[in-house]
Design a protein around this motif. Structure first.
Motif, PDB file in Angstrom:
ATOM      1  N   VAL A 121     -15.903 -36.103  33.292  1.00 30.51           N
ATOM      2  CA  VAL A 121     -14.835 -36.834  33.979  1.00 30.51           C
ATOM      3  C   VAL A 121     -15.454 -37.619  35.131  1.00 30.51           C
ATOM      4  O   VAL A 121     -16.364 -37.134  35.806  1.00 30.51           O
ATOM      5  N   GLU A 122     -14.982 -38.833  35.290  1.00 34.05           N
ATOM      6  CA  GLU A 122     -15.462 -39.715  36.355  1.00 34.05           C
ATOM      7  C   GLU A 122     -14.253 -40.213  37.135  1.00 34.05           C
ATOM      8  O   GLU A 122     -13.301 -40.735  36.554  1.00 34.05           O
ATOM      9  N   VAL A 123     -14.288 -39.994  38.447  1.00 35.19           N
ATOM     10  CA  VAL A 123     -13.193 -40.394  39.317  1.00 35.19           C
ATOM     11  C   VAL A 123     -13.695 -41.455  40.289  1.00 35.19           C
ATOM     12  O   VAL A 123     -14.765 -41.301  40.884  1.00 35.19           O
TER      13      VAL A 123
ATOM     14  N   GLN B 176     -11.449 -41.326  34.512  1.00 41.71           N
ATOM     15  CA  GLN B 176     -11.894 -41.525  33.127  1.00 41.71           C
ATOM     16  C   GLN B 176     -12.413 -40.198  32.591  1.00 41.71           C
ATOM     17  O   GLN B 176     -13.249 -39.560  33.235  1.00 41.71           O
ATOM     18  N   ILE B 177     -11.912 -39.810  31.429  1.00 38.63           N
ATOM     19  CA  ILE B 177     -12.378 -38.584  30.777  1.00 38.63           C
ATOM     20  C   ILE B 177     -13.039 -38.982  29.470  1.00 38.63           C
ATOM     21  O   ILE B 177     -12.439 -39.664  28.643  1.00 38.63           O
ATOM     22  N   ARG B 178     -14.290 -38.575  29.325  1.00 42.11           N
ATOM     23  CA  ARG B 178     -15.059 -38.838  28.098  1.00 42.11           C
ATOM     24  C   ARG B 178     -15.645 -37.513  27.637  1.00 42.11           C
ATOM     25  O   ARG B 178     -16.654 -37.067  28.177  1.00 42.11           O
ATOM     26  N   GLY B 179     -14.974 -36.907  26.670  1.00 42.06           N
ATOM     27  CA  GLY B 179     -15.441 -35.601  26.194  1.00 42.06           C
ATOM     28  C   GLY B 179     -15.354 -34.574  27.294  1.00 42.06           C
ATOM     29  O   GLY B 179     -14.278 -34.339  27.839  1.00 42.06           O
TER      30      GLY B 179
ATOM     31  N   MET C 216      -5.554 -31.706  22.350  1.00 36.36           N
ATOM     32  CA  MET C 216      -6.440 -31.281  23.432  1.00 36.36           C
ATOM     33  C   MET C 216      -6.653 -32.369  24.479  1.00 36.36           C
ATOM     34  O   MET C 216      -6.594 -32.071  25.652  1.00 36.36           O
ATOM     35  N   PRO C 217      -6.872 -33.634  24.124  1.00 36.91           N
ATOM     36  CA  PRO C 217      -7.127 -34.633  25.162  1.00 36.91           C
ATOM     37  C   PRO C 217      -5.993 -34.745  26.185  1.00 36.91           C
ATOM     38  O   PRO C 217      -6.256 -34.855  27.385  1.00 36.91           O
ATOM     39  N   GLU C 218      -4.731 -34.702  25.754  1.00 38.17           N
ATOM     40  CA  GLU C 218      -3.620 -34.795  26.711  1.00 38.17           C
ATOM     41  C   GLU C 218      -3.555 -33.549  27.579  1.00 38.17           C
ATOM     42  O   GLU C 218      -3.280 -33.635  28.779  1.00 38.17           O
ATOM     43  N   THR C 219      -3.840 -32.394  27.006  1.00 36.29           N
ATOM     44  CA  THR C 219      -3.877 -31.154  27.771  1.00 36.29           C
ATOM     45  C   THR C 219      -4.979 -31.219  28.824  1.00 36.29           C
ATOM     46  O   THR C 219      -4.778 -30.823  29.974  1.00 36.29           O
ATOM     47  N   LEU C 220      -6.128 -31.742  28.437  1.00 36.95           N
ATOM     48  CA  LEU C 220      -7.239 -31.892  29.375  1.00 36.95           C
ATOM     49  C   LEU C 220      -6.882 -32.882  30.471  1.00 36.95           C
ATOM     50  O   LEU C 220      -7.147 -32.644  31.648  1.00 36.95           O
ATOM     51  N   ARG C 221      -6.244 -33.972  30.119  1.00 37.63           N
ATOM     52  CA  ARG C 221      -5.832 -34.972  31.107  1.00 37.63           C
ATOM     53  C   ARG C 221      -4.863 -34.347  32.128  1.00 37.63           C
ATOM     54  O   ARG C 221      -4.985 -34.574  33.326  1.00 37.63           O
ATOM     55  N   ARG C 222      -3.931 -33.556  31.646  1.00 34.42           N
ATOM     56  CA  ARG C 222      -2.988 -32.882  32.558  1.00 34.42           C
ATOM     57  C   ARG C 222      -3.715 -31.897  33.464  1.00 34.42           C
ATOM     58  O   ARG C 222      -3.421 -31.812  34.660  1.00 34.42           O
TER      59      ARG C 222
ATOM     60  N   VAL D 277     -11.974 -27.155  35.892  1.00 33.96           N
ATOM     61  CA  VAL D 277     -11.122 -27.363  34.722  1.00 33.96           C
ATOM     62  C   VAL D 277     -11.872 -26.910  33.470  1.00 33.96           C
ATOM     63  O   VAL D 277     -12.977 -27.403  33.198  1.00 33.96           O
ATOM     64  N   PRO D 278     -11.291 -25.975  32.697  1.00 34.49           N
ATOM     65  CA  PRO D 278     -11.943 -25.573  31.448  1.00 34.49           C
ATOM     66  C   PRO D 278     -12.154 -26.775  30.530  1.00 34.49           C
ATOM     67  O   PRO D 278     -11.253 -27.590  30.345  1.00 34.49           O
ATOM     68  N   GLY D 279     -13.370 -26.905  30.035  1.00 32.96           N
ATOM     69  CA  GLY D 279     -13.698 -28.021  29.157  1.00 32.96           C
ATOM     70  C   GLY D 279     -14.429 -29.153  29.852  1.00 32.96           C
ATOM     71  O   GLY D 279     -15.005 -30.018  29.201  1.00 32.96           O
ATOM     72  N   ILE D 280     -14.422 -29.157  31.182  1.00 33.31           N
ATOM     73  CA  ILE D 280     -15.163 -30.184  31.931  1.00 33.31           C
ATOM     74  C   ILE D 280     -16.502 -29.602  32.346  1.00 33.31           C
ATOM     75  O   ILE D 280     -16.564 -28.565  32.995  1.00 33.31           O
ATOM     76  N   ARG D 281     -17.568 -30.271  31.954  1.00 27.18           N
ATOM     77  CA  ARG D 281     -18.919 -29.803  32.297  1.00 27.18           C
ATOM     78  C   ARG D 281     -19.600 -30.701  33.313  1.00 27.18           C
ATOM     79  O   ARG D 281     -20.501 -30.258  34.019  1.00 27.18           O
TER      80      ARG D 281
END
Length: 92
Positions: free
Chosen positions: A41-43, A35-38, A1-7, A69-73
């Motif tokens: 996401v911080e850009v 940066q993605i933490r759970g 999941m983390p790599e999928t979320l990163r993509r 993005v699904p999963g980003i709150r």
């Protein structure tokens, strides 16, 4: 999941276009760090000039793209001008 979320985050960032050039912000070299933490996401990004009149539009565009993005709150955009942007950062 983390790599999928990163993509998915990367694809979302590629969808944010600079209206003056028609290029994505990553292609312009305006995205400095992601940066993605759970579910957060911080850009860190910049603009072509410190006084860019599109700063608000671009940072809001990044935030909205990330929140789609699904999963980003939570999405946070940090603006920086250090190091300053120059054309050598462009990949297009």
């Amino acid at each position: 999941m983390p790599e999928t979320l990163r993509r998915a985050v990367s694809v979302a960032l590629e969808s944010v276009m600079d209206p003056e050039t028609g290029l994505s912000l990553p292609a312009m070299g305006l995205i400095y760090d992601t940066q993605i933490r759970g579910a957060e996401v911080e850009v860190t990004m910049t603009t072509t000039t410190r006084g860019c009149p599109l700063t608000g539009l671009l940072s809001t565009g990044v935030e909205h793209a990330l929140l789609s993005v699904p999963g980003i709150r939570t999405a946070r955009v940090n603006l920086t001008w250090d190091p300053p942007w120059d054309v050598s950062r462009m990949r297009a």
